[in-house]
Design a protein around this motif. Structure first.
Motif, short mmCIF file in Angstrom:
data_model
loop_
_atom_site.label_atom_id
_atom_site.label_comp_id
_atom_site.label_asym_id
_atom_site.label_seq_id
_atom_site.Cartn_x
_atom_site.Cartn_y
_atom_site.Cartn_z
N MET A 1 0.85 -1.18 0.00
CA MET A 1 0.00 0.00 0.00
C MET A 1 0.89 1.23 0.00
O MET A 1 1.94 1.26 0.63
N LEU A 2 0.44 2.25 -0.71
CA LEU A 2 1.14 3.51 -0.79
C LEU A 2 0.40 4.54 0.06
O LEU A 2 -0.83 4.67 -0.05
N ILE A 3 1.13 5.22 0.93
CA ILE A 3 0.57 6.34 1.69
C ILE A 3 1.20 7.61 1.13
O ILE A 3 2.42 7.72 1.06
N LEU A 4 0.34 8.55 0.72
CA LEU A 4 0.80 9.85 0.23
C LEU A 4 0.39 10.92 1.23
O LEU A 4 -0.79 11.04 1.56
N TRP A 5 1.36 11.68 1.68
CA TRP A 5 1.10 12.80 2.58
C TRP A 5 1.21 14.05 1.73
O TRP A 5 2.30 14.54 1.45
N ASP A 6 0.09 14.54 1.25
CA ASP A 6 0.08 15.65 0.30
C ASP A 6 0.05 16.98 1.05
O ASP A 6 -0.99 17.39 1.56
N ALA A 7 1.20 17.63 1.11
CA ALA A 7 1.32 18.88 1.87
C ALA A 7 0.51 20.01 1.23
O ALA A 7 -0.01 20.87 1.93
N ARG A 8 0.39 20.01 -0.09
CA ARG A 8 -0.31 21.11 -0.77
C ARG A 8 -1.81 21.05 -0.57
O ARG A 8 -2.47 22.07 -0.42
N SER A 9 -2.40 19.87 -0.61
CA SER A 9 -3.86 19.77 -0.56
C SER A 9 -4.39 19.40 0.83
O SER A 9 -5.59 19.27 1.00
N SER A 10 -3.51 19.19 1.77
CA SER A 10 -3.90 18.78 3.13
C SER A 10 -4.65 17.45 3.14
O SER A 10 -5.54 17.25 3.96
N LEU A 11 -4.30 16.57 2.22
CA LEU A 11 -4.90 15.24 2.18
C LEU A 11 -3.86 14.18 2.55
O LEU A 11 -2.67 14.36 2.31
N VAL A 12 -4.36 13.09 3.09
CA VAL A 12 -3.57 11.87 3.22
C VAL A 12 -4.31 10.83 2.39
O VAL A 12 -5.53 10.67 2.53
N GLN A 13 -3.56 10.16 1.53
CA GLN A 13 -4.18 9.15 0.66
C GLN A 13 -3.53 7.80 0.93
O GLN A 13 -2.31 7.70 1.07
N CYS A 14 -4.34 6.77 0.97
CA CYS A 14 -3.86 5.39 0.98
C CYS A 14 -4.33 4.76 -0.33
O CYS A 14 -5.52 4.83 -0.67
N ILE A 15 -3.40 4.16 -1.04
CA ILE A 15 -3.71 3.54 -2.33
C ILE A 15 -3.19 2.11 -2.29
O ILE A 15 -2.00 1.88 -2.04
N HIS A 16 -4.10 1.17 -2.53
CA HIS A 16 -3.70 -0.24 -2.53
C HIS A 16 -3.97 -0.84 -3.90
O HIS A 16 -5.12 -1.14 -4.24
N PRO A 17 -2.92 -1.01 -4.72
CA PRO A 17 -3.11 -1.70 -6.01
C PRO A 17 -3.40 -3.18 -5.78
O PRO A 17 -2.95 -3.77 -4.81
N LEU A 18 -4.18 -3.75 -6.67
CA LEU A 18 -4.40 -5.19 -6.63
C LEU A 18 -3.24 -5.84 -7.39
O LEU A 18 -2.79 -5.30 -8.41
N PRO A 19 -2.76 -6.97 -6.92
CA PRO A 19 -1.50 -7.53 -7.45
C PRO A 19 -1.65 -8.34 -8.75
O PRO A 19 -1.21 -9.48 -8.83
N PHE A 20 -2.27 -7.72 -9.73
CA PHE A 20 -2.33 -8.34 -11.06
C PHE A 20 -2.60 -7.26 -12.10
O PHE A 20 -3.21 -6.24 -11.79
N GLU A 21 -2.11 -7.49 -13.31
CA GLU A 21 -2.36 -6.56 -14.41
C GLU A 21 -3.64 -6.94 -15.13
O GLU A 21 -4.01 -8.11 -15.19
N VAL A 22 -4.30 -5.93 -15.68
CA VAL A 22 -5.51 -6.14 -16.44
C VAL A 22 -5.12 -6.26 -17.92
O VAL A 22 -4.59 -5.31 -18.49
N PRO A 23 -5.36 -7.43 -18.56
CA PRO A 23 -5.07 -7.54 -19.99
C PRO A 23 -5.92 -6.55 -20.78
O PRO A 23 -7.05 -6.22 -20.37
N GLU A 24 -5.39 -6.08 -21.88
CA GLU A 24 -6.08 -5.08 -22.71
C GLU A 24 -7.53 -5.48 -23.00
O GLU A 24 -8.43 -4.65 -22.91
#
Length: 168
Positions: A50-73
């Protein structure tokens, strides 16, 4: 992520976040330039980062969890349909598709307080909610993308796996 520190402690900046993770021996990789942290996750069938972004400009904290597989076209339209259905049903919608990397993800963003802080308890809730939501839909979305299952059934499939209510 298990944090042992004082739950009411306030995090005022990215460095406070890094100090907390270090204090509590939480494995992570930090990118101070981007004010981001990657944390390994494991919950049920879902294992990833999981990625945690501490965005100083927008005063947001974001958690982003990619699913561990690619989507075929050829499965992108089905994946888009599935995440649209999931987001409609969720109280906190946040599933998306990065068309460049072809990864599905769940993103939860919260504003920090007026003074720019976030409590440790709020951070833990953000983390748990992100991981749990990604876990709840990991297998149903994997079925749509990897097994060719019908995206119209993604909510019913999530309900049968995790108990997510499918009557929305």
């Amino acid at each position: 992520m298990t944090i042992k520190s004082d739950q009411s402690k306030l995090l005022a900046n990215f460095q406070d976040l890094l100090n907390l993770l270090k204090e509590d021996n939480v494995p992570h990789r930090a990118n101070p330039e981007q004010q981001s942290v990657e944390l390994p996750t494991q919950s049920g069938e879902l294992e990833g980062e999981m990625l945690i972004l501490w965005d100083a400009r927008s005063s947001l904290v974001q958690c982003i969890h990619p699913l561990p597989f690619e989507v075929p076209e050829d499965r992108i339209p089905a994946a888009e349909s599935a995440i649209a259905r999931i987001n409609h049903a969720l109280t906190l919608p946040g599933f998306g598709l990065n068309h460049v990397s072809r990864l599905l993800y769940y993103r939860l963003s919260v504003p920090r307080r007026d003074d720019g802080t976030l409590s440790v308890q709020e951070l833990q809730r953000l983390f748990r909610t992100t991981v749990k939501t990604a876990e709840d839909f990991y297998l149903p979305l994997s079925g749509v993308v990897r097994e060719g299952k019908n995206p119209e059934q993604v909510i019913a499939n999530a309900s049968s796996i995790s108990g997510f209510p499918d009557s929305r």
